[in-house]
Write an enzyme that holds these catalytic residues in place. Structure first.
Site, mmCIF file in Angstrom:
data_model
loop_
_atom_site.group_PDB
_atom_site.id
_atom_site.type_symbol
_atom_site.label_atom_id
_atom_site.label_comp_id
_atom_site.label_asym_id
_atom_site.label_seq_id
_atom_site.Cartn_x
_atom_site.Cartn_y
_atom_site.Cartn_z
ATOM 1 N N ASP A 15 33.381 -26.347 24.189
ATOM 2 C CA ASP A 15 33.017 -25.495 25.449
ATOM 3 C C ASP A 15 31.708 -24.693 24.800
ATOM 4 O O ASP A 15 31.026 -25.030 23.732
ATOM 5 C CB ASP A 15 33.981 -24.301 25.445
ATOM 6 C CG ASP A 15 33.709 -23.522 26.578
ATOM 7 O OD1 ASP A 15 33.090 -24.024 27.441
ATOM 8 O OD2 ASP A 15 34.297 -22.261 26.746
ATOM 9 N N ASN A 63 38.715 -28.022 36.043
ATOM 10 C CA ASN A 63 37.062 -28.053 36.119
ATOM 11 C C ASN A 63 36.736 -28.896 37.330
ATOM 12 O O ASN A 63 35.547 -29.029 37.810
ATOM 13 C CB ASN A 63 36.781 -29.131 34.926
ATOM 14 C CG ASN A 63 36.696 -28.414 33.707
ATOM 15 O OD1 ASN A 63 36.935 -28.897 32.459
ATOM 16 N ND2 ASN A 63 36.453 -26.953 33.657
HETATM 17 C C1 IPE Z 1 37.696 -25.708 28.805
HETATM 18 O O1 IPE Z 1 36.525 -25.296 29.308
HETATM 19 C C2 IPE Z 1 37.796 -27.244 29.435
HETATM 20 C C3 IPE Z 1 36.863 -28.126 28.585
HETATM 21 C C4 IPE Z 1 36.066 -27.993 27.510
HETATM 22 C C5 IPE Z 1 36.743 -29.531 29.025
HETATM 23 P P1 IPE Z 1 36.298 -24.310 30.399
HETATM 24 O O2 IPE Z 1 34.778 -23.912 30.480
HETATM 25 O O3 IPE Z 1 36.688 -25.108 31.798
HETATM 26 O O4 IPE Z 1 37.306 -23.213 30.262
HETATM 27 P P2 IPE Z 1 37.472 -21.813 30.825
HETATM 28 O O5 IPE Z 1 37.212 -21.904 32.402
HETATM 29 O O6 IPE Z 1 36.308 -21.116 30.258
HETATM 30 O O7 IPE Z 1 38.771 -21.224 30.270
HETATM 31 C C1 IPE Z 2 32.394 -27.236 28.362
HETATM 32 O O1 IPE Z 2 31.222 -26.466 28.510
HETATM 33 C C2 IPE Z 2 32.222 -28.753 28.954
HETATM 34 C C3 IPE Z 2 33.210 -28.995 30.071
HETATM 35 C C4 IPE Z 2 33.909 -27.959 30.227
HETATM 36 C C5 IPE Z 2 33.025 -30.059 30.648
HETATM 37 P P1 IPE Z 2 30.814 -25.888 29.641
HETATM 38 O O2 IPE Z 2 30.386 -26.375 30.943
HETATM 39 O O3 IPE Z 2 32.415 -24.904 30.046
HETATM 40 O O4 IPE Z 2 29.937 -24.535 29.305
HETATM 41 P P2 IPE Z 2 29.867 -23.210 29.576
HETATM 42 O O5 IPE Z 2 31.277 -22.569 29.179
HETATM 43 O O6 IPE Z 2 29.770 -22.976 31.105
HETATM 44 O O7 IPE Z 2 28.781 -22.579 28.750
HETATM 45 MG MG MG Z 3 33.215 -23.413 29.632
#
Ligand code: IPE
Ligand code: IPE
Ligand code: MG
Length: 232
Positions: A15, A63
Site C-alpha cells: 500500500d 479496488n
Molecule cells: C489494499 O490497499 C489493497 C491492495 C494493496 C491491493 P487499499 O489502498 O485498497 O486499502 P484501503 O482501501 O486503504 O483499506
Molecule cells: C496500493 O497503493 C496499490 C493498490 C491498491 C493496487 P494505493 O494505490 O492504495 O496507494 P494509496 O493508499 O492511495 O497511497
Molecule cells: Mg491504499
C-alpha cells in the site's frame, strides 16, 4: 509455524503507491509503476532469506471502485510483470498461484496468469501467491459453496482450508503492510488468523531489502504462543 525465526509464509499488503506518487508530484499510475518495480527485489530477497511462500496483495475486490484508467493500468503492470519474469519463475523453480476470481480480469491478463500457473505447477519449494481481484470474505463464501457442492452438509475448518486459494500452503506467519494504515483490508483473514502484524509508514515504492530485513528482524523477536502459556 516458523523455521528458526524466519517466517515460512509472509503476506505483503503493498500500500501507498498513490501517496508516494502525490508526494513526488506524479500521477497515481506512476506510483503503481514504481510499486511494481520493487516487487521483484522483495520477492527474491524473501526467497533467498528462507521464506517459502510469499503472498502479494495486488488488487482487491474493493479496488474496482477506482477510476477505470487506474484499474486498467494496474492490470497492465501485472501482466507485464508476469511476462517479464516468466523465464525466471521457471529457472528459479518458483510455483506461481493466483488467489482471486480471474474470470473478471481482462483476457490478456487472465491468459498470462494461466500460462505462468501452468508453466510452474510442478514446483513446490517456493510459492509466489499473487492476490488479484481477491477478497477474503468472497474466498470464504466460495470455499463454503464448493464444499456444499461436493456434498458436505456440515462445514469444517478443513473444508474451508481445502477449498481456499491457498490450499496446501502453510498459514501466514507475518503480514507486512506498508503505507501507514493499520488494517487488513480483506486480505487473507482466514490464513492470517494467527499472523504477526507489521505496519510501517514507508510507502510500498520505498520498501526495499533493508526494510524487509527490519520487518523480519521484528518478527524474529515476537513470542508466538498460539494460545498456550509458553512460546512455540
Ligand atoms: C489494499 O490497499 C489493497 C491492495 C494493496 C491491493 P487499499 O489502498 O485498497 O486499502 P484501503 O482501501 O486503504 O483499506
Ligand atoms: C496500493 O497503493 C496499490 C493498490 C491498491 C493496487 P494505493 O494505490 O492504495 O496507494 P494509496 O493508499 O492511495 O497511497
Ligand atoms: Mg491504499
Amino acid at each position: 509455524m516458523t523455521k528458526g525465526n524466519i517466517p515460512r509464509h509472509v503476506g505483503f499488503i503493498m500500500d501507498g503507491n498513490g501517496r508516494w506518487a502525490k508526494e513526488h508530484g506524479k500521477p497515481r499510475t506512476f506510483g503503481h509503476k514504481k510499486g511494481a518495480d520493487v516487487i521483484h527485489e522483495i520477492v527474491s530477497a524473501s526467497f533467498n532469506g528462507g521464506i517459502e511462500v510469499v503472498s502479494l496483495y495486488a488488487f482487491s475486490t474493493e479496488n474496482w471502485a477506482r477510476p477505470k484508467d487506474e484499474v486498467d493500468s494496474i492490470f497492465d503492470l501485472l501482466r507485464k510483470f508476469l511476462k517479464k519474469y516468466a523465464k525466471e519463475l521457471i529457472d528459479e523453480e518458483i510455483k506461481l498461484i493466483i488467489s482471486g476470481d480471474l474470470s473478471a480480469l481482462p483476457e490478456n491478463l487472465r491468459s498470462e496468469c494461466l500460462e505462468r500457473i501452468a508453466d510452474t505447477c510442478r514446483f513446490s519449494e517456493h510459492v509466489l501467491n499473487i492476490a488479484i481481484n481477491y477478497g477474503s470474505k468472497a474466498e470464504i463464501v466460495r470455499a463454503v459453496n464448493q464444499a456444499l457442492k461436493n456434498g458436505k452438509t456440515q462445514i469444517s475448518e478443513e473444508d474451508i482450508a481445502e477449498n481456499s486459494y491457498t490450499k496446501g500452503l502453510p498459514d501466514i506467519d507475518l503480514i507486512v503492510r506498508t503505507g501507514g494504515e493499520q488494517r487488513l483490508s480483506n486480505f487473507f483473514l482466514w490464513q492470517a488468523a494467527y499472523a504477526e502484524l507489521y505496519f510501517t509508514d514507508v510507502y510500498w515504492p520505498d520498501f526495499h531489502k533493508k526494510q524487509l530485513g527490519e520487518a523480519i528482524g521484528w518478527f524474529s523477536n515476537r513470542q508466538r504462543r498460539f494460545g498456550d502459556v509458553s512460546p512455540k
